[in-house]
Design a protein around this motif. Structure first.
Motif, PDB file in Angstrom:
ATOM      1  N   GLN A  89       0.784  -1.137   0.056  1.00 11.67           N
ATOM      2  CA  GLN A  89      -0.160  -0.057  -0.103  1.00 11.67           C
ATOM      3  C   GLN A  89       0.843   1.226  -0.062  1.00 11.67           C
ATOM      4  OE1 GLN A  89      -2.425  -0.653   3.525  1.00 11.67           O
ATOM      5  NE2 GLN A  89      -3.604  -2.112   2.501  1.00 11.67           N
ATOM      6  N   LEU A  90       2.045   1.127  -0.374  1.00 18.01           N
ATOM      7  CA  LEU A  90       3.011   2.475  -0.309  1.00 18.01           C
ATOM      8  C   LEU A  90       3.562   2.937  -1.878  1.00 18.01           C
ATOM      9  CD1 LEU A  90       5.338   0.937   2.361  1.00 18.01           C
ATOM     10  CD2 LEU A  90       3.346   2.352   2.745  1.00 18.01           C
ATOM     11  N   GLY A  91       2.858   2.205  -2.692  1.00 23.27           N
ATOM     12  CA  GLY A  91       3.097   2.947  -4.021  1.00 23.27           C
ATOM     13  C   GLY A  91       3.864   1.874  -4.831  1.00 23.27           C
ATOM     14  N   VAL A  92       3.987   2.145  -6.447  1.00 29.52           N
ATOM     15  CA  VAL A  92       4.937   1.507  -7.203  1.00 29.52           C
ATOM     16  C   VAL A  92       6.225   1.610  -6.735  1.00 29.52           C
ATOM     17  CG1 VAL A  92       5.392   1.248  -9.532  1.00 29.52           C
ATOM     18  CG2 VAL A  92       3.316   1.635  -8.744  1.00 29.52           C
ATOM     19  N   MET A  93       6.511   3.055  -6.817  1.00 28.21           N
ATOM     20  CA  MET A  93       8.124   3.454  -6.617  1.00 28.21           C
ATOM     21  C   MET A  93       8.710   2.728  -5.313  1.00 28.21           C
ATOM     22  SD  MET A  93      10.779   4.704  -8.273  1.00 28.21           S
ATOM     23  CE  MET A  93      10.142   5.734  -9.326  1.00 28.21           C
ATOM     24  N   ALA A  98      12.453  -1.149  -2.761  1.00 26.73           N
ATOM     25  CA  ALA A  98      12.646  -1.972  -1.653  1.00 26.73           C
ATOM     26  C   ALA A  98      13.155  -3.317  -2.398  1.00 26.73           C
ATOM     27  CB  ALA A  98      11.465  -2.320  -0.998  1.00 26.73           C
ATOM     28  N   GLY A  99      12.589  -3.644  -3.405  1.00 27.49           N
ATOM     29  CA  GLY A  99      13.399  -4.893  -4.122  1.00 27.49           C
ATOM     30  C   GLY A  99      14.712  -4.691  -4.647  1.00 27.49           C
ATOM     31  N   LEU A 158      15.589  -2.291 -13.542  1.00 25.09           N
ATOM     32  CA  LEU A 158      14.520  -1.351 -12.978  1.00 25.09           C
ATOM     33  C   LEU A 158      14.217  -0.306 -14.063  1.00 25.09           C
ATOM     34  CD1 LEU A 158      15.565  -0.089  -9.421  1.00 25.09           C
ATOM     35  CD2 LEU A 158      13.687  -1.679 -10.195  1.00 25.09           C
ATOM     36  N   PHE A 159      15.172   0.206 -15.002  1.00 30.06           N
ATOM     37  CA  PHE A 159      14.809   1.251 -15.844  1.00 30.06           C
ATOM     38  C   PHE A 159      14.353   0.312 -17.215  1.00 30.06           C
ATOM     39  CE2 PHE A 159      17.387   4.160 -13.553  1.00 30.06           C
ATOM     40  CZ  PHE A 159      16.627   5.487 -13.692  1.00 30.06           C
ATOM     41  N   ASN A 160      14.871  -0.702 -17.605  1.00 25.71           N
ATOM     42  CA  ASN A 160      14.353  -1.426 -18.805  1.00 25.71           C
ATOM     43  C   ASN A 160      13.002  -2.252 -18.451  1.00 25.71           C
ATOM     44  OD1 ASN A 160      16.496  -0.725 -20.236  1.00 25.71           O
ATOM     45  ND2 ASN A 160      17.922  -2.369 -19.430  1.00 25.71           N
ATOM     46  N   ASP A 165       5.517  -4.410 -13.622  1.00 28.97           N
ATOM     47  CA  ASP A 165       5.919  -5.827 -13.441  1.00 28.97           C
ATOM     48  C   ASP A 165       6.308  -6.359 -12.235  1.00 28.97           C
ATOM     49  OD1 ASP A 165       6.028  -8.389 -15.080  1.00 28.97           O
ATOM     50  OD2 ASP A 165       8.096  -8.155 -14.395  1.00 28.97           O
ATOM     51  N   ALA A 166       6.936  -5.113 -11.418  1.00 31.64           N
ATOM     52  CA  ALA A 166       7.149  -5.621  -9.891  1.00 31.64           C
ATOM     53  C   ALA A 166       6.140  -5.275  -9.035  1.00 31.64           C
ATOM     54  CB  ALA A 166       8.387  -4.486  -9.636  1.00 31.64           C
ATOM     55  N   HIS A 167       5.432  -4.131  -9.370  1.00 25.21           N
ATOM     56  CA  HIS A 167       4.096  -3.945  -8.492  1.00 25.21           C
ATOM     57  C   HIS A 167       2.865  -4.370  -9.418  1.00 25.21           C
ATOM     58  CE1 HIS A 167       0.962  -1.314  -6.850  1.00 25.21           C
ATOM     59  NE2 HIS A 167       1.524  -1.761  -5.602  1.00 25.21           N
ATOM     60  N   ASP A 168       2.188  -5.173  -8.866  1.00 26.36           N
ATOM     61  CA  ASP A 168       0.770  -5.511  -9.655  1.00 26.36           C
ATOM     62  C   ASP A 168      -0.439  -4.883  -8.887  1.00 26.36           C
ATOM     63  OD1 ASP A 168      -1.429  -6.745 -10.327  1.00 26.36           O
ATOM     64  OD2 ASP A 168      -0.704  -8.943  -9.898  1.00 26.36           O
ATOM     65  N   GLY A 169      -0.549  -3.804  -9.781  1.00 26.56           N
ATOM     66  CA  GLY A 169      -1.539  -2.810  -9.488  1.00 26.56           C
ATOM     67  C   GLY A 169      -2.963  -3.306  -9.130  1.00 26.56           C
ATOM     68  N   ARG A 170      -3.426  -4.364  -9.731  1.00 26.18           N
ATOM     69  CA  ARG A 170      -4.801  -4.757  -9.502  1.00 26.18           C
ATOM     70  C   ARG A 170      -4.845  -5.687  -8.107  1.00 26.18           C
ATOM     71  NH1 ARG A 170      -7.777  -9.431 -10.334  1.00 26.18           N
ATOM     72  NH2 ARG A 170      -5.796 -10.865 -10.855  1.00 26.18           N
ATOM     73  N   ASP A 171      -4.062  -6.458  -7.829  1.00 29.33           N
ATOM     74  CA  ASP A 171      -3.988  -7.140  -6.497  1.00 29.33           C
ATOM     75  C   ASP A 171      -2.962  -6.503  -5.418  1.00 29.33           C
ATOM     76  OD1 ASP A 171      -5.878  -9.195  -7.447  1.00 29.33           O
ATOM     77  OD2 ASP A 171      -4.250 -10.172  -8.271  1.00 29.33           O
ATOM     78  N   ASP A 172      -2.272  -5.433  -5.913  1.00 29.12           N
ATOM     79  CA  ASP A 172      -1.401  -4.705  -4.864  1.00 29.12           C
ATOM     80  C   ASP A 172      -0.158  -5.716  -4.421  1.00 29.12           C
ATOM     81  OD1 ASP A 172      -0.711  -2.098  -3.968  1.00 29.12           O
ATOM     82  OD2 ASP A 172      -1.920  -2.408  -2.254  1.00 29.12           O
ATOM     83  N   ARG A 173       0.207  -6.288  -5.110  1.00 27.83           N
ATOM     84  CA  ARG A 173       1.393  -7.212  -4.883  1.00 27.83           C
ATOM     85  C   ARG A 173       2.520  -6.693  -5.294  1.00 27.83           C
ATOM     86  NH1 ARG A 173      -2.179 -10.039  -1.894  1.00 27.83           N
ATOM     87  NH2 ARG A 173      -3.666 -11.313  -3.284  1.00 27.83           N
TER      88      ARG A 173
END
Length: 335
Positions: A89-93, A98-99, A158-160, A165-173
């Motif tokens: 719940q902390l956003g995509v960036m 963190a990853g 991260l740039f490419n 793909d890291a953050h699944d917006g639909r399920d917030d994973r």
């Protein structure tokens, strides 16, 4: 992403529901955060003393400690993630950052462990010839190179790679998007080969040479030989326990992705999901065992810990030890 992958993801390739395993994972990260922070802070002073003496092992240890500390500071984010039952719940960036620190720490640690194992091998097998190469400048160059290469590679990813793909917006994973993309699967195979199997081979060969040389050396006491064996088996054991399960499952997942239909692949991912999450949590424990393994086993640094904790030690006690200390110093260089 292709249409088939979109359809599979829309239909939920892997269902992640509320589970007691989420609480287990959260507990592992909490323990790793607490003990990792305590151990690394306690050993920072003694390690800095070794660095001031231009001790090569101390330089590797300091680089390892700095990487662990940076990773430890991101652990509260992962603790919150599992407390929320796999909802970021902390956003995509913030997910990507963190990853980035998570995986950078993993491979920086792996390669620094390799540097330490090779350094120990050189000290034991080539004690005279290695003196010209075992300098503080050379050690710093190795550490900076490892940091630079790992950081650049992960920044490029991260740039490419699309952040979504890291953050699944639909399920917030966060880093739990399914199915994986082909470039991600290929990158995973490279990570396993270059980031794990190759360092494991170097580490195993180095300590095999160390054990063989120490076993045939009549000038070393039984106590020193025992400590060398403990350090060798400890490094290989910790390396295998913390990193092997994760990379084995990562390799298996990537191969299944390439060899099975998407439907079968999703079934497999559903089956191993929590096991894979557990191996990832297990890998975080390296920030706890690093200072324990390399600092508390080393006599030289252990003495510095005693000095830091007992500054009111009498001068008379210090005067009794010189001959014993000088005798042990030569053996400590091997350890």
């Amino acid at each position: 992403m292709n249409a088939t992958g979109t359809e599979i993801r829309t239909a939920v390739c892997v269902k992640i529901g509320d589970s007691i395993i989420s609480d287990l994972l959260m507990s592992v990260y909490i323990l790793a955060f607490i003990f990792g922070l305590i151990f690394n802070i306690l050993t920072l002073g003694p390690i800095l003393q070794q660095v001031r003496r231009q001790n090569v092992l101390g330089i590797f240890l300091l680089s390892l400690l700095l990487s662990d500390i940076l990773f430890i500071f991101t652990m509260p984010l992962w603790i919150n993630y599992y407390r929320q039952d796999h909802h970021w719940q902390l956003g995509v960036m913030s997910c990507s950052v963190a990853g980035f620190f998570y995986y950078s720490n993993m491979y920086i640690s792996i390669y620094l462990l390799c540097c330490i194992s090779v350094d120990r091998c050189l000290v034991v097998t080539y004690p005279l010839r290695s003196k010209t190469h075992r300098t503080s400048c050379y050690a710093w160059a190795q550490c900076v190179s490892i940091y630079a290469v790992v950081t650049v590679l992960h920044v490029m990813v991260l740039f490419n790679d699309n952040l979504q793909d890291a953050h699944d917006g639909r399920d917030d994973r966060c880093y739990e998007t399914y199915p994986m993309e082909k470039p991600v699967a290929l990158f995973n195979l490279l990570r396993v080969g270059v980031g794990f199997l190759l360092p494991l081979l170097v580490l195993a060969v180095s300590y095999w040479r160390v054990l063989a040389t120490v076993g045939q050396s009549p000038g070393l006491s039984a106590q020193v030989k025992r400590k060398v064996r403990l350090l060798s088996f400890g490094v290989i054991g910790i390396f295998s326990v913390c990193f092997a399960p994760y990379h084995i499952l990562l390799l298996t997942r990537s191969l299944i992705f390439y060899t099975r239909p998407l439907e079968s692949y999703c079934e497999f991912e559903q089956w191993v999901h929590f096991a894979f999450s557990c191996t990832l949590a297990l890998s975080s424990l390296n920030c706890v065992v690093d200072p324990v393994l390399y600092v508390l086993v080393s006599n030289g640094i252990r003495e510095d810990v005693k000095v830091c904790c007992k500054r009111n030690k009498t001068t008379q006690t210090n005067e009794r030890a010189p001959s014993r200390h000088n005798t042990a110093k030569l053996n400590n260089q091997i350890i």
